[in-house]
Design a protein around this motif. Sequence first.
Motif: not given
Length: 191
Positions: A99-103, A107-109
């Motif tokens: 799992q690679i976190n998208p933007m 950013t916590g959105a």
Amino acid sequence: MQTKNVMIVGVGGQGSLLASKLLGRLLLTRGYDIKVSEVHGMSQRGGSVVTYVRFGDKVYSPVIDKGEADFIVAFELLEAARWTEYLRSGGRIVTNLQQINPMPVITGAAEYPAELVEKMTAAGLQVDALDALTLAEEAGSAKAVNIVLMGRLSRYFDFPLDKWMEAIEQSVPAKFLEMNRKAFLLGRGEE
């Protein structure tokens, strides 16, 4: 033969271009007409990317439409889920569990979706999920995830192992050849 379609999806910097070149070289040696698309999407590290590989007796376009992919090879789990509408009925997803976190997650959105493999399977999709990152590291480099996934994909093609190895030899620098061979075999389940 009827045209077959493979989508290679992931995040920029994961090696989708090398994977598509390897597959393309193999298919050419087997006598197929082949079209490989350019990488579409954010090719910079972190952006979503997709490459199309189409092969058969005669292929006229490199583009795969929704519902046409025989295989989706996903270098990252969310990317597997993102492209499922392109899978044909009876098609298969071969995906890395990484799992690679998208933007939006960074950013916590948004939150990274949970239980994606279970959700795809519950939707009736055939999913072959593996921890390709751990296997790549075992082979010698985290960058070999793409070759691990090509090894797993090879289980679904009736091509001799030596032809896959020849394609690897033609696709990677000599100094990385043994590591990539090992990564391929680990993905295939033969190491």
